[in-house]
Each structure stands twice: as C-alpha cells, then as structure tokens.
Design an enzyme around this catalytic site. Sequence first.
Site, PDB file in Angstrom:
ATOM      1  N   SER A 109       0.824  -1.217   0.000  1.00 35.88           N
ATOM      2  CA  SER A 109       0.000   0.000   0.000  1.00 35.88           C
ATOM      3  C   SER A 109       0.856   1.264   0.000  1.00 35.88           C
ATOM      4  O   SER A 109       0.616   2.187  -0.793  1.00 35.88           O
ATOM      5  CB  SER A 109      -0.886   0.021   1.245  1.00 35.88           C
ATOM      6  OG  SER A 109      -1.663  -1.140   1.297  1.00 35.88           O
ATOM      7  N   GLY A 110       1.857   1.329   0.877  1.00 36.10           N
ATOM      8  CA  GLY A 110       2.675   2.538   0.999  1.00 36.10           C
ATOM      9  C   GLY A 110       3.513   2.773  -0.240  1.00 36.10           C
ATOM     10  O   GLY A 110       3.590   3.894  -0.764  1.00 36.10           O
ATOM     11  N   CYS A 124      -1.757  -5.911   3.132  1.00 34.88           N
ATOM     12  CA  CYS A 124      -3.175  -5.544   3.196  1.00 34.88           C
ATOM     13  C   CYS A 124      -4.012  -6.312   2.174  1.00 34.88           C
ATOM     14  O   CYS A 124      -5.032  -6.902   2.509  1.00 34.88           O
ATOM     15  CB  CYS A 124      -3.316  -4.040   2.967  1.00 34.88           C
ATOM     16  SG  CYS A 124      -5.013  -3.501   2.812  1.00 34.88           S
ATOM     17  N   CYS A 161      -5.814  -7.043   5.599  1.00 31.20           N
ATOM     18  CA  CYS A 161      -7.117  -6.363   5.666  1.00 31.20           C
ATOM     19  C   CYS A 161      -8.176  -6.934   4.720  1.00 31.20           C
ATOM     20  O   CYS A 161      -9.296  -7.215   5.139  1.00 31.20           O
ATOM     21  CB  CYS A 161      -6.968  -4.887   5.331  1.00 31.20           C
ATOM     22  SG  CYS A 161      -5.441  -4.127   5.866  1.00 31.20           S
ATOM     23  N   LYS A 221      -9.040 -10.816   5.085  1.00 31.98           N
ATOM     24  CA  LYS A 221      -9.576 -10.927   6.466  1.00 31.98           C
ATOM     25  C   LYS A 221     -11.002 -10.389   6.539  1.00 31.98           C
ATOM     26  O   LYS A 221     -11.899 -11.042   7.055  1.00 31.98           O
ATOM     27  CB  LYS A 221      -8.624 -10.174   7.407  1.00 31.98           C
ATOM     28  CG  LYS A 221      -8.978 -10.121   8.871  1.00 31.98           C
ATOM     29  CD  LYS A 221      -9.904  -9.004   9.288  1.00 31.98           C
ATOM     30  CE  LYS A 221      -9.572  -7.608   8.876  1.00 31.98           C
ATOM     31  NZ  LYS A 221      -8.540  -6.936   9.608  1.00 31.98           N
ATOM     32  N   TYR A 239      -4.791  -7.349  17.615  1.00 27.26           N
ATOM     33  CA  TYR A 239      -5.753  -7.231  16.509  1.00 27.26           C
ATOM     34  C   TYR A 239      -5.961  -8.580  15.811  1.00 27.26           C
ATOM     35  O   TYR A 239      -7.082  -9.029  15.628  1.00 27.26           O
ATOM     36  CB  TYR A 239      -5.204  -6.307  15.426  1.00 27.26           C
ATOM     37  CG  TYR A 239      -5.256  -4.826  15.626  1.00 27.26           C
ATOM     38  CD1 TYR A 239      -6.200  -4.061  14.960  1.00 27.26           C
ATOM     39  CD2 TYR A 239      -4.318  -4.175  16.412  1.00 27.26           C
ATOM     40  CE1 TYR A 239      -6.215  -2.680  15.072  1.00 27.26           C
ATOM     41  CE2 TYR A 239      -4.328  -2.794  16.539  1.00 27.26           C
ATOM     42  CZ  TYR A 239      -5.277  -2.047  15.866  1.00 27.26           C
ATOM     43  OH  TYR A 239      -5.286  -0.683  15.981  1.00 27.26           O
ATOM     44  N   GLU A 285      -9.273 -10.910  15.876  1.00 25.22           N
ATOM     45  CA  GLU A 285     -10.082 -10.985  14.653  1.00 25.22           C
ATOM     46  C   GLU A 285     -10.221 -12.432  14.184  1.00 25.22           C
ATOM     47  O   GLU A 285     -11.319 -12.877  13.832  1.00 25.22           O
ATOM     48  CB  GLU A 285      -9.458 -10.116  13.557  1.00 25.22           C
ATOM     49  CG  GLU A 285      -9.607  -8.627  13.883  1.00 25.22           C
ATOM     50  CD  GLU A 285      -9.020  -7.692  12.845  1.00 25.22           C
ATOM     51  OE1 GLU A 285      -9.394  -6.515  12.836  1.00 25.22           O
ATOM     52  OE2 GLU A 285      -8.178  -8.126  12.033  1.00 25.22           O
ATOM     53  N   ARG A 295       2.172   9.524   0.437  1.00 31.03           N
ATOM     54  CA  ARG A 295       1.695  10.653  -0.364  1.00 31.03           C
ATOM     55  C   ARG A 295       2.283  11.966   0.132  1.00 31.03           C
ATOM     56  O   ARG A 295       2.636  12.845  -0.671  1.00 31.03           O
ATOM     57  CB  ARG A 295       0.166  10.706  -0.343  1.00 31.03           C
ATOM     58  CG  ARG A 295      -0.413   9.578  -1.186  1.00 31.03           C
ATOM     59  CD  ARG A 295      -1.911   9.650  -1.279  1.00 31.03           C
ATOM     60  NE  ARG A 295      -2.399   8.527  -2.092  1.00 31.03           N
ATOM     61  CZ  ARG A 295      -3.608   8.006  -1.995  1.00 31.03           C
ATOM     62  NH1 ARG A 295      -4.465   8.506  -1.127  1.00 31.03           N
ATOM     63  NH2 ARG A 295      -3.956   7.009  -2.771  1.00 31.03           N
ATOM     64  N   HIS A 319     -32.417   9.197  13.243  1.00 34.00           N
ATOM     65  CA  HIS A 319     -33.235   8.306  14.059  1.00 34.00           C
ATOM     66  C   HIS A 319     -34.050   7.347  13.199  1.00 34.00           C
ATOM     67  O   HIS A 319     -34.603   7.771  12.201  1.00 34.00           O
ATOM     68  CB  HIS A 319     -34.182   9.158  14.913  1.00 34.00           C
ATOM     69  CG  HIS A 319     -34.950   8.344  15.901  1.00 34.00           C
ATOM     70  ND1 HIS A 319     -34.373   7.778  17.011  1.00 34.00           N
ATOM     71  CD2 HIS A 319     -36.264   7.974  15.916  1.00 34.00           C
ATOM     72  CE1 HIS A 319     -35.293   7.107  17.686  1.00 34.00           C
ATOM     73  NE2 HIS A 319     -36.436   7.202  17.032  1.00 34.00           N
ATOM     74  N   GLU A 323     -26.728   7.774  16.478  1.00 34.71           N
ATOM     75  CA  GLU A 323     -27.279   9.008  17.070  1.00 34.71           C
ATOM     76  C   GLU A 323     -26.910   9.144  18.549  1.00 34.71           C
ATOM     77  O   GLU A 323     -26.935  10.241  19.101  1.00 34.71           O
ATOM     78  CB  GLU A 323     -28.794   9.094  16.872  1.00 34.71           C
ATOM     79  CG  GLU A 323     -29.591   8.071  17.641  1.00 34.71           C
ATOM     80  CD  GLU A 323     -31.107   8.222  17.432  1.00 34.71           C
ATOM     81  OE1 GLU A 323     -31.610   9.347  17.468  1.00 34.71           O
ATOM     82  OE2 GLU A 323     -31.771   7.186  17.236  1.00 34.71           O
TER      83      GLU A 323
END
Length: 448
Positions: free
Chosen positions: A14-15, A42, A47, A50, A176, A180, A318, A437, A442
């Site tokens: 990703s990076g 990822c 990610c 998963k 994590y 998961e 970026r 609602h 909310e």
Amino acid sequence: MSYDFDLFVIGGGSGGIATARRAASYGAKVGIAEFDRLGGTCVNRGCVPKKLMVYASHFADHAAEAAGYGWQFEPGTFDWHKMITAVNNEVTRLNGIYQRMLDNAQVQLFAAYARLLDAHIVEVGDQKVTADKILVAVGGEPFKPQIPGIEHAITSDDIFHLPQQPKRIVIFGGGYIGCEFACILNGLGSEVVQVIRRDRVLRGFDQDIRMEIQEAMIKHGIRILNADIAGIEKTDQGLKVTLQGETEETIITDALSLAALGRRPRLDSLGLENTQVEVVNGAIATDRYSRTAEENIYAVGDCTDRINLTPVAIQEGRALADTVFGGQSRLMSYENVPSAVFTTPEAATVGLTEAEAAEQYGEENLHVYRSRFRPMYYTLPNKDEKTLMKLIVHRETDKVLGAHMVGDGAAEIIQGVAIALKMGATKANFDATVGIHPSSAEEFVTMR
Ligand code: NDP
C-alpha cells in the site's frame, strides 16, 4: 549525475504503490520492485481477505436472527474451500487492478527481490538500477517467538491458504490479529481457544472497550485463557499445546495453532548495511518527513513501525511524494488516527483512551460519557447483544479527546466521528448535531 530513475521504490504494498503513483503524477520517472504479488500485506494476507472472511463468519448469526423477523431458514452448511477460493479470486482481481494502476501511472515494475548496493544503486533480480531517491516500503512479517514446537504453528499469512477448516484451533496473542481470527473462526463454527498473556485482550485500547469486547467474545463461545505457552508438540491425537502461568493446562487441538504475536519489519537481505540508513529497535528510523539517516533514502509503512495501518502508510507515502516531487512541504499527522478491530462485535476508536487522557490532563479535568444499550436490530430476535459508546471530553475546553465504540457498524460510525475530532470538535458541537433516528450512531450526539 543522471540516474535511471528519479524514485525507485522497494516494496509494492500500500505505501510503496501510493508513493510511486503520486510521485509519477508529478512527472517523476519511477520504478518499483516487488518479488511477490502486488498489494502487500493488506491486499494479499491482511485487511482485504480478512474482512471478506469476517463477512463470511456472520451469516450463521444472521440466519438465526432472521427467525425473529419471521424468516425461517434451514440450518445451512459452510464450505471452507468455496469461501477460500472466492476470497483468493478477489485478491487476484485486486492484484490485477494494482498492476493496471502502475501501468497507467507509467511506473516500471520489476518483479524481483531488490537489495541496496549503496545509497543510489539497487540490485533487482539480475539487474542493477540507479536512482536519485529511494523509498523502502517493505512492510513486516509475523513474529514467532522461540517456544518449543513453534514451527507447528501457522501465522495469519498462512490461514488464507488452508485446504480445510480447522475444527479446533488455539490462537496465541490478544492483539488485533488474534482477536479478529478468533472471532472469524468461531463464527465459522470452529472451536476456538485464545491464549493471551495479560488479563485482557487488545492492550492499548480503552479499558471499557477491552472489557466489552472480551466479554462479548466469551459470550459468543470463544474460550479465552490467561497463560503463556510452554510448548507445542505433535501427537497422534493432534497438536498438544501446554500452557503455563495463570492457567496450567494441556490442550489437544487440530494439527494447527495460530501465532498472532505481533509483526516485525522485514529488513533482512535488504542491504541496508551498504547505506547510512539507521535501524532502531528493529525498524527503520526516519524523521517526520519519512527521511532516513541516508539523505536520499526514505521509508514508510510497517517497516518504520510507527502506526502500522494501511491508510497511515498510504498517507505517509503521499505526504513524502508531495514534499519531494510536488513542491509542497507536507507532514503526515499522527494525531487522531482512527482504527477498528473487526471482531464480532466490531470495535473502533479515535483519539485518546480514558487512561491516556487522564495522564495528559488529569482525571479531574475530564468528563466521561458512556452509553450501553441493545441496538434495535436485536430486539425482535431477542438477543442479548450490546453496543457501547464512550466519549472523553476535556472539561475546560469542552473538546472531545476520544471516541470509542464496540458494536455493529463501529468502524463505519467512528470514521465520521474521526473527522469531527480531527477538526477539534467540542461536546457542544456534538450536542448541536441532529441525530439520525433510529440509529445507533445518534447516541454519539445525544449522550448526557
Ligand atoms: P499486536 O501487536 O496487535 O498484538 C500482539 C499480541 O501478541 C499481543 O496481545 C501481545 O501481548 C502478544 N504477544 C507478543 N509477544 C508475545 C509472546 N512472546 N508471548 C505471548 N504473547 C505475546 O499484533 P498483531 O499480530 O495482532 O497485529 C500486528 C499489527 O497489524 C497490529 O499492530 C496492527 O497495527 C495491524 N493490524 C491491524 C488491523 C486492523 O486495523 N483492523 C488488523 C490486523 C492487524 P501484549 O499485549 O501483552 O504485548
């Protein structure tokens, strides 16, 4: 001096890909090396697959809950092979999209392992290329501690390729990944024992959130044991896992246990020793602009071990491309980075935990709001499922310092709340916002 590339990126995750594309958009000549499939952790073993498995793990519950709404489904069967095949097909589709994105940006891909020969020369496969600037974005890999028999344990990298569903599994680690996968496999019908070395899962999260998730995981059928692992042994009955510490027990499990004990930067064989790049505590050290001690070499993402999340790596990359190639000085902001844990129920968080806020501002200077309720969806199925929401507010300035949630849609809801925190919202701003609602979200604007 002229170089083959303005920027050469090592690592097509990703990076790396985000930086390469952004730099190319400014007219830089960019090359990228990736010896594995494009997309990194990822897309290929994190990610994305998963989250698809998280979806798969919810259908048994949905079918049972549907009865409360008048639907009757026959008890279904689950086909592991079919799910894994579908998940991996989707990953392959994404690999293709990444390839096209690089092609469209005119970034040249080298499908080979890259190694630094010096600060400007990279050996990639059997070629040598030169570059003015180099980015290291090689990510991380699962850490396996030196426990006798740890070679019998798989890691989360391997689970996406298991030919069969483990009927019984022991998962080590309360972070994590451990949580998961405990929830995914439990939802898919495996018998799950999770072994954690502290009293609660998810160290670093707000205490109320940790407690709520752990209680919910236990209620959903996961056995959580407080222990260290003394050893793993292969026997005729399966794997024998011996625990020590608070719980002393021997568990026989399928020929499989999952080590989810953290990840470490993957820096071996990169040739960093041929440069001035500094490695501190196993991670590449950088300044706020992601520049290493070698002035033309940068690093982003998990190999720098700052905040190990995909969107953070992308933003780091970026910001660096904007700064170096786009003529605008941009810093990555590490404040109020939201994150989610895709457990069942889901958890998400942004800003300070209550403990962090108390340490920073003093407990007496905080207002803590909590709301715990059964979401409307669970009323007709008459299920004891709870949602917890929590806001931490600074008394003097009324600024919301942290927002935390456990419950359905937590990630989707906290993403919006994170914008408010990033903008410095006060509790009065939350109160002045009209709720939608009926929704769970909310509650965040009606807490008293
Ligand atoms: P984490 O650092 O989150 O958790 C590691 C767990 O292993 C902790 O519970 C830790 O215990 C335990 N542990 C570490 N060493 C040992 C040991 N020797 N013996 C026993 N227990 C041990 O790592 P993960 O592997 O779960 O995840 C890696 C990273 O990936 C995360 O930090 C996260 O940034 C990222 N990730 C993000 C996701 C998301 O955003 N949804 C999903 C998955 C991963 P202790 O707490 O006591 O140190």
